[in-house]
Design a protein around this motif. Structure first.
Motif, PDB file in Angstrom:
ATOM      1  N   GLY A  68       0.887  -1.114  -0.094  1.00  0.00           N
ATOM      2  CA  GLY A  68       0.010  -0.043  -0.023  1.00  0.00           C
ATOM      3  C   GLY A  68       0.765   1.332  -0.024  1.00  0.00           C
ATOM      4  N   SER A  69       0.374   2.313   0.817  1.00  0.00           N
ATOM      5  CA  SER A  69       0.867   3.484   0.520  1.00  0.00           C
ATOM      6  C   SER A  69       2.149   3.458   1.418  1.00  0.00           C
ATOM      7  N   PRO A  70       3.157   4.283   1.171  1.00  0.00           N
ATOM      8  CA  PRO A  70       4.292   4.118   2.064  1.00  0.00           C
ATOM      9  C   PRO A  70       4.507   4.325   3.798  1.00  0.00           C
ATOM     10  N   MET A  71       3.076   4.999   4.190  1.00  0.00           N
ATOM     11  CA  MET A  71       3.247   5.240   5.497  1.00  0.00           C
ATOM     12  C   MET A  71       2.150   4.055   6.137  1.00  0.00           C
ATOM     13  N   ALA A  72       1.644   3.122   5.137  1.00  0.00           N
ATOM     14  CA  ALA A  72       0.553   2.051   5.773  1.00  0.00           C
ATOM     15  C   ALA A  72       1.513   1.151   6.379  1.00  0.00           C
ATOM     16  N   ASN A  73       0.739   0.577   7.371  1.00  0.00           N
ATOM     17  CA  ASN A  73       1.368  -0.753   8.044  1.00  0.00           C
ATOM     18  C   ASN A  73       0.373  -1.835   7.690  1.00  0.00           C
ATOM     19  N   VAL A  74       0.413  -2.602   6.649  1.00  0.00           N
ATOM     20  CA  VAL A  74      -0.736  -3.608   6.226  1.00  0.00           C
ATOM     21  C   VAL A  74      -0.385  -4.899   7.322  1.00  0.00           C
ATOM     22  N   GLU A  75      -1.461  -5.464   7.820  1.00  0.00           N
ATOM     23  CA  GLU A  75      -1.588  -6.651   8.442  1.00  0.00           C
ATOM     24  C   GLU A  75      -2.287  -7.753   7.566  1.00  0.00           C
ATOM     25  N   GLY A  76      -3.009  -7.426   6.986  1.00  0.00           N
ATOM     26  CA  GLY A  76      -3.952  -8.468   6.315  1.00  0.00           C
ATOM     27  C   GLY A  76      -4.606  -7.881   5.125  1.00  0.00           C
ATOM     28  N   VAL A  77      -4.764  -8.963   4.110  1.00  0.00           N
ATOM     29  CA  VAL A  77      -5.357  -8.299   2.732  1.00  0.00           C
ATOM     30  C   VAL A  77      -6.286  -9.628   2.559  1.00  0.00           C
ATOM     31  N   ALA A  78      -7.740  -9.709   2.587  1.00  0.00           N
ATOM     32  CA  ALA A  78      -8.413 -10.454   2.195  1.00  0.00           C
ATOM     33  C   ALA A  78      -9.193 -10.189   0.888  1.00  0.00           C
ATOM     34  N   VAL A  79      -9.103 -11.455  -0.291  1.00  0.00           N
ATOM     35  CA  VAL A  79      -9.688 -10.914  -1.594  1.00  0.00           C
ATOM     36  C   VAL A  79     -10.346 -11.947  -1.987  1.00  0.00           C
ATOM     37  N   THR A  80     -11.693 -11.550  -2.691  1.00  0.00           N
ATOM     38  CA  THR A  80     -12.693 -12.472  -3.272  1.00  0.00           C
ATOM     39  C   THR A  80     -12.617 -12.074  -4.687  1.00  0.00           C
ATOM     40  N   TYR A  81     -12.471 -13.077  -5.624  1.00  0.00           N
ATOM     41  CA  TYR A  81     -12.622 -13.009  -6.983  1.00  0.00           C
ATOM     42  C   TYR A  81     -14.085 -12.955  -7.474  1.00  0.00           C
ATOM     43  N   GLU A  82     -14.559 -12.200  -8.384  1.00  0.00           N
ATOM     44  CA  GLU A  82     -15.951 -12.218  -8.828  1.00  0.00           C
ATOM     45  C   GLU A  82     -16.004 -11.901 -10.260  1.00  0.00           C
ATOM     46  N   ASP A  83     -17.299 -12.122 -10.727  1.00  0.00           N
ATOM     47  CA  ASP A  83     -17.556 -11.641 -12.020  1.00  0.00           C
ATOM     48  C   ASP A  83     -17.555 -10.201 -12.166  1.00  0.00           C
ATOM     49  N   PRO A  84     -16.942  -9.451 -13.520  1.00  0.00           N
ATOM     50  CA  PRO A  84     -17.153  -8.293 -13.551  1.00  0.00           C
ATOM     51  C   PRO A  84     -18.552  -7.690 -13.390  1.00  0.00           C
ATOM     52  N   ALA A  85     -18.427  -6.354 -12.977  1.00  0.00           N
ATOM     53  CA  ALA A  85     -19.708  -5.815 -13.011  1.00  0.00           C
ATOM     54  C   ALA A  85     -19.952  -4.389 -13.596  1.00  0.00           C
ATOM     55  N   GLY A  86     -18.892  -4.233 -14.572  1.00  0.00           N
ATOM     56  CA  GLY A  86     -19.083  -2.799 -15.367  1.00  0.00           C
ATOM     57  C   GLY A  86     -18.564  -1.847 -14.790  1.00  0.00           C
ATOM     58  N   GLU A  87     -17.492  -1.845 -13.707  1.00  0.00           N
ATOM     59  CA  GLU A  87     -17.111  -0.509 -13.022  1.00  0.00           C
ATOM     60  C   GLU A  87     -16.303   0.301 -14.352  1.00  0.00           C
ATOM     61  N   ARG A  88     -16.491   1.671 -14.260  1.00  0.00           N
ATOM     62  CA  ARG A  88     -15.643   2.377 -15.224  1.00  0.00           C
ATOM     63  C   ARG A  88     -15.006   3.581 -14.351  1.00  0.00           C
ATOM     64  N   GLY A  89     -13.870   3.780 -14.418  1.00  0.00           N
ATOM     65  CA  GLY A  89     -13.038   4.751 -13.802  1.00  0.00           C
ATOM     66  C   GLY A  89     -12.582   4.211 -12.607  1.00  0.00           C
ATOM     67  N   PHE A  90     -12.051   5.033 -11.703  1.00  0.00           N
ATOM     68  CA  PHE A  90     -11.754   4.567 -10.305  1.00  0.00           C
ATOM     69  C   PHE A  90     -11.803   5.848  -9.418  1.00  0.00           C
ATOM     70  N   ASP A  91     -12.540   5.490  -8.414  1.00  0.00           N
ATOM     71  CA  ASP A  91     -13.204   6.600  -7.257  1.00  0.00           C
ATOM     72  C   ASP A  91     -12.469   6.332  -6.071  1.00  0.00           C
ATOM     73  N   VAL A  92     -12.499   7.396  -5.048  1.00  0.00           N
ATOM     74  CA  VAL A  92     -12.693   7.005  -3.648  1.00  0.00           C
ATOM     75  C   VAL A  92     -14.008   7.617  -3.300  1.00  0.00           C
ATOM     76  N   ARG A  93     -14.598   6.539  -2.685  1.00  0.00           N
ATOM     77  CA  ARG A  93     -15.950   6.533  -1.885  1.00  0.00           C
ATOM     78  C   ARG A  93     -15.818   6.941  -0.535  1.00  0.00           C
ATOM     79  N   TYR A  94     -16.776   7.736  -0.202  1.00  0.00           N
ATOM     80  CA  TYR A  94     -16.779   8.150   1.315  1.00  0.00           C
ATOM     81  C   TYR A  94     -18.185   7.649   1.800  1.00  0.00           C
TER      82      TYR A  94
END
Length: 92
Positions: free
Chosen positions: A66-92
């Motif tokens: 991740g980012s230089p200041m992060a301390n990642v302890e774990g990453v859980a990932v699930t692969y799925e069928d594509p859903a048609g995402e377009r662009g990449f955004d930060v959500r709040y």
């Protein structure tokens, strides 16, 4: 036939307040990956990466550092069928 895939990722550790979301957005855009990233109330970061399999897998691997200041302890990932995402955004 498309080689697109979708990864739904949850990252734990010190990943909030360290520019993890912004760096994820920038890195995903550099890799040509669509999707989004957001902070969760429990301190984790959630992200969805969608695109060519190799690029998505590269983003999943990137999440382990991740980012230089992060301390990642774990990453859980699930692969799925594509859903048609377009662009990449930060959500709040």
């Amino acid at each position: 036939m498309s080689d697109r895939t979708r990864a739904h990722v949850f990252v734990s550790g010190r990943v909030q307040g360290v520019y993890y979301r912004a760096t994820t957005r920038d890195t995903a855009r550099d890799h040509g990956v669509d999707g989004w990233v957001k902070n969760l109330d429990d301190g984790r970061v959630e992200a969805v990466f969608e695109g060519e399999r190799e690029a998505v897998e590269s983003m999943v691997e990137w999440c382990h550092d991740g980012s230089p200041m992060a301390n990642v302890e774990g990453v859980a990932v699930t692969y799925e069928d594509p859903a048609g995402e377009r662009g990449f955004d930060v959500r709040y």
